[in-house]
Write a protein that holds these residues in place. Structure first.
Motif, PDB file in Angstrom:
ATOM      1  N   MET A 121      14.699  24.829   4.616  1.00  0.00           N
ATOM      2  CA  MET A 121      14.842  24.064   5.837  1.00  0.00           C
ATOM      3  C   MET A 121      13.480  24.084   6.542  1.00  0.00           C
ATOM      4  SD  MET A 121      17.583  24.623   8.949  1.00  0.00           S
ATOM      5  CE  MET A 121      18.918  24.675   7.798  1.00  0.00           C
ATOM      6  N   ASP A 122      12.941  22.900   6.786  1.00  0.00           N
ATOM      7  CA  ASP A 122      11.626  22.816   7.421  1.00  0.00           C
ATOM      8  C   ASP A 122      11.749  22.885   8.952  1.00  0.00           C
ATOM      9  OD1 ASP A 122      12.688  20.356   8.037  1.00  0.00           O
ATOM     10  OD2 ASP A 122      11.178  19.187   6.964  1.00  0.00           O
ATOM     11  N   LEU A 123      10.603  22.877   9.626  1.00  0.00           N
ATOM     12  CA  LEU A 123      10.574  23.047  11.076  1.00  0.00           C
ATOM     13  C   LEU A 123      11.285  21.912  11.808  1.00  0.00           C
ATOM     14  CD1 LEU A 123       9.644  24.686  13.501  1.00  0.00           C
ATOM     15  CD2 LEU A 123       7.460  23.462  13.416  1.00  0.00           C
ATOM     16  N   LEU A 124      11.077  20.663  11.376  1.00  0.00           N
ATOM     17  CA  LEU A 124      11.726  19.532  12.045  1.00  0.00           C
ATOM     18  C   LEU A 124      13.242  19.627  11.934  1.00  0.00           C
ATOM     19  CD1 LEU A 124      11.606  16.857  13.557  1.00  0.00           C
ATOM     20  CD2 LEU A 124      11.393  15.708  11.340  1.00  0.00           C
ATOM     21  N   THR A 125      13.737  19.957  10.740  1.00  0.00           N
ATOM     22  CA  THR A 125      15.186  20.117  10.546  1.00  0.00           C
ATOM     23  C   THR A 125      15.708  21.248  11.417  1.00  0.00           C
ATOM     24  OG1 THR A 125      14.976  19.301   8.290  1.00  0.00           O
ATOM     25  CG2 THR A 125      16.982  20.504   8.817  1.00  0.00           C
ATOM     26  N   LEU A 126      14.955  22.343  11.477  1.00  0.00           N
ATOM     27  CA  LEU A 126      15.368  23.486  12.298  1.00  0.00           C
ATOM     28  C   LEU A 126      15.413  23.110  13.778  1.00  0.00           C
ATOM     29  CD1 LEU A 126      16.117  26.495  12.358  1.00  0.00           C
ATOM     30  CD2 LEU A 126      13.702  26.960  12.705  1.00  0.00           C
ATOM     31  N   LEU A 127      14.445  22.352  14.251  1.00  0.00           N
ATOM     32  CA  LEU A 127      14.450  21.920  15.655  1.00  0.00           C
ATOM     33  C   LEU A 127      15.641  21.017  15.957  1.00  0.00           C
ATOM     34  CD1 LEU A 127      10.642  21.301  16.268  1.00  0.00           C
ATOM     35  CD2 LEU A 127      12.073  23.093  17.297  1.00  0.00           C
ATOM     36  N   LEU A 128      15.949  20.098  15.038  1.00  0.00           N
ATOM     37  CA  LEU A 128      17.129  19.251  15.224  1.00  0.00           C
ATOM     38  C   LEU A 128      18.400  20.093  15.240  1.00  0.00           C
ATOM     39  CD1 LEU A 128      16.309  16.191  12.944  1.00  0.00           C
ATOM     40  CD2 LEU A 128      16.549  16.184  15.431  1.00  0.00           C
ATOM     41  N   LEU A 129      18.461  21.067  14.356  1.00  0.00           N
ATOM     42  CA  LEU A 129      19.598  21.978  14.317  1.00  0.00           C
ATOM     43  C   LEU A 129      19.710  22.745  15.627  1.00  0.00           C
ATOM     44  CD1 LEU A 129      21.865  23.286  12.618  1.00  0.00           C
ATOM     45  CD2 LEU A 129      20.174  24.928  11.834  1.00  0.00           C
TER      46      LEU A 129
ATOM     47  N   ALA B  84      14.313  35.100  11.047  1.00  0.00           N
ATOM     48  CA  ALA B  84      14.152  35.627  12.407  1.00  0.00           C
ATOM     49  C   ALA B  84      13.425  34.619  13.293  1.00  0.00           C
ATOM     50  CB  ALA B  84      13.399  36.955  12.375  1.00  0.00           C
ATOM     51  N   ALA B  85      12.378  33.972  12.760  1.00  0.00           N
ATOM     52  CA  ALA B  85      11.652  32.946  13.517  1.00  0.00           C
ATOM     53  C   ALA B  85      12.562  31.760  13.813  1.00  0.00           C
ATOM     54  CB  ALA B  85      10.413  32.487  12.749  1.00  0.00           C
ATOM     55  N   GLY B  86      13.369  31.372  12.825  1.00  0.00           N
ATOM     56  CA  GLY B  86      14.320  30.275  13.039  1.00  0.00           C
ATOM     57  C   GLY B  86      15.330  30.600  14.117  1.00  0.00           C
ATOM     58  N   CYS B  87      15.855  31.820  14.105  1.00  0.00           N
ATOM     59  CA  CYS B  87      16.822  32.248  15.123  1.00  0.00           C
ATOM     60  C   CYS B  87      16.169  32.269  16.505  1.00  0.00           C
ATOM     61  CB  CYS B  87      17.386  33.621  14.781  1.00  0.00           C
ATOM     62  SG  CYS B  87      18.413  33.616  13.291  1.00  0.00           S
ATOM     63  N   LEU B  88      14.913  32.699  16.560  1.00  0.00           N
ATOM     64  CA  LEU B  88      14.183  32.702  17.830  1.00  0.00           C
ATOM     65  C   LEU B  88      13.997  31.271  18.349  1.00  0.00           C
ATOM     66  CD1 LEU B  88      12.726  34.446  19.931  1.00  0.00           C
ATOM     67  CD2 LEU B  88      10.654  34.182  18.575  1.00  0.00           C
ATOM     68  N   ILE B  89      13.680  30.346  17.461  1.00  0.00           N
ATOM     69  CA  ILE B  89      13.525  28.944  17.855  1.00  0.00           C
ATOM     70  C   ILE B  89      14.841  28.396  18.402  1.00  0.00           C
ATOM     71  CG2 ILE B  89      13.189  26.598  16.930  1.00  0.00           C
ATOM     72  CD1 ILE B  89      10.993  27.859  15.104  1.00  0.00           C
ATOM     73  N   ILE B  90      15.958  28.728  17.745  1.00  0.00           N
ATOM     74  CA  ILE B  90      17.275  28.294  18.228  1.00  0.00           C
ATOM     75  C   ILE B  90      17.548  28.889  19.603  1.00  0.00           C
ATOM     76  CG2 ILE B  90      19.764  28.515  17.826  1.00  0.00           C
ATOM     77  CD1 ILE B  90      19.125  28.299  14.797  1.00  0.00           C
ATOM     78  N   GLY B  91      17.235  30.180  19.783  1.00  0.00           N
ATOM     79  CA  GLY B  91      17.466  30.831  21.068  1.00  0.00           C
ATOM     80  C   GLY B  91      16.630  30.240  22.190  1.00  0.00           C
ATOM     81  N   VAL B  92      15.355  30.009  21.928  1.00  0.00           N
ATOM     82  CA  VAL B  92      14.473  29.436  22.960  1.00  0.00           C
ATOM     83  C   VAL B  92      14.901  28.015  23.298  1.00  0.00           C
ATOM     84  CG1 VAL B  92      12.102  28.660  23.407  1.00  0.00           C
ATOM     85  CG2 VAL B  92      12.511  30.927  22.440  1.00  0.00           C
ATOM     86  N   THR B  93      15.251  27.230  22.283  1.00  0.00           N
ATOM     87  CA  THR B  93      15.718  25.863  22.521  1.00  0.00           C
ATOM     88  C   THR B  93      16.968  25.868  23.388  1.00  0.00           C
ATOM     89  OG1 THR B  93      14.819  25.158  20.387  1.00  0.00           O
ATOM     90  CG2 THR B  93      16.471  23.732  21.397  1.00  0.00           C
ATOM     91  N   THR B  94      17.903  26.758  23.067  1.00  0.00           N
ATOM     92  CA  THR B  94      19.135  26.843  23.853  1.00  0.00           C
ATOM     93  C   THR B  94      18.847  27.325  25.268  1.00  0.00           C
ATOM     94  OG1 THR B  94      20.406  27.279  21.856  1.00  0.00           O
ATOM     95  CG2 THR B  94      21.453  27.835  23.947  1.00  0.00           C
ATOM     96  N   PHE B  95      17.934  28.275  25.416  1.00  0.00           N
ATOM     97  CA  PHE B  95      17.553  28.724  26.757  1.00  0.00           C
ATOM     98  C   PHE B  95      17.064  27.548  27.591  1.00  0.00           C
ATOM     99  CE2 PHE B  95      14.275  29.878  29.780  1.00  0.00           C
ATOM    100  CZ  PHE B  95      14.910  30.839  30.549  1.00  0.00           C
ATOM    101  N   LEU B  96      16.159  26.762  27.019  1.00  0.00           N
ATOM    102  CA  LEU B  96      15.586  25.633  27.765  1.00  0.00           C
ATOM    103  C   LEU B  96      16.639  24.583  28.107  1.00  0.00           C
ATOM    104  CD1 LEU B  96      12.237  25.255  25.777  1.00  0.00           C
ATOM    105  CD2 LEU B  96      12.545  26.226  28.079  1.00  0.00           C
TER     106      LEU B  96
END
Length: 194
Positions: free
Chosen positions: A1-9, A142-154
């Protein structure tokens, strides 16, 4: 799963929390940065924790599900997306909004809005996250989970502010958008796997 897909997720997963944050904002009379941050921290923290727990569980069964990984991801993301769409079109008025930000009130909301992230974490064991080049699966996850957490925070912090300004008018649209994003990602993963 690449960064763009992860951000959309991440955006898709954060829509449940965003919708609840809008209703929290509706109940806050005089909004401060503190209220937005508390709601964002609860939702973002759980959205980061749950996919990691799902990943750990998924790794336990990795040898059994590697052959059917695209189908597992498709089914899990599809079910989550369809459930979000169903909730988006359900009748309003059954939810009660409250401005309480105590752990007693926020914990169940944070868990409820992050259950879908637990299921998504299982897909991380099937469809590895690749956001940090040269790093192993654990660090990428772990980086992916952090990205999900920060996105949800925002999104959650913004949701409180939007709810305070506009009310629950956009709650259903946010959930519907999140459901559609997750359905799209499930189909994309399935097509890539085939």
């Amino acid at each position: 799963m690449d960064l763009l897909t992860l951000l959309l997720l991440a955006v898709g997963l954060s829509m449940d929390a965003f919708a609840v944050a809008i209703c929290k904002g509706l109940a806050v009379h005089r909004l401060t940065w503190r209220e937005s941050s508390v709601v964002g921290a609860w939702f973002g923290g759980f959205q980061a924790l749950m996919p990691f727990l799902g990943y750990v569980l998924g790794r336990q069964f990795e040898t059994y599900i590697n052959r059917i990984a695209p189908w597992v991801a498709f089914v899990l993301l599809g079910l989550i997306g369809l459930n979000m769409l169903k909730d988006a079109f359900a009748k309003d008025g059954e939810e009660e909004s409250s401005c309480g930000l105590s752990g007693k009130e926020m914990f169940p909301l944070a868990v409820a809005t992050s259950i879908d992230a637990l299921a998504v974490g299982v897909t991380f064991a099937c469809v590895p996250v690749a956001v940090l080049k040269g790093m192993g699966g654990f660090f990428n996850t772990a980086a992916g989970c952090l990205i999900i957490g920060v996105t949800t925070f925002l999104w959650s912090a913004a949701g409180v502010k939007i709810g305070n300004l506009f009310g629950c008018r956009y709650k259903n649209r946010a959930e519907a958008a999140g459901g559609l994003i997750l359905l799209f990602l499930g189909v994309k993963i399935l097509l890539q796997g085939l």
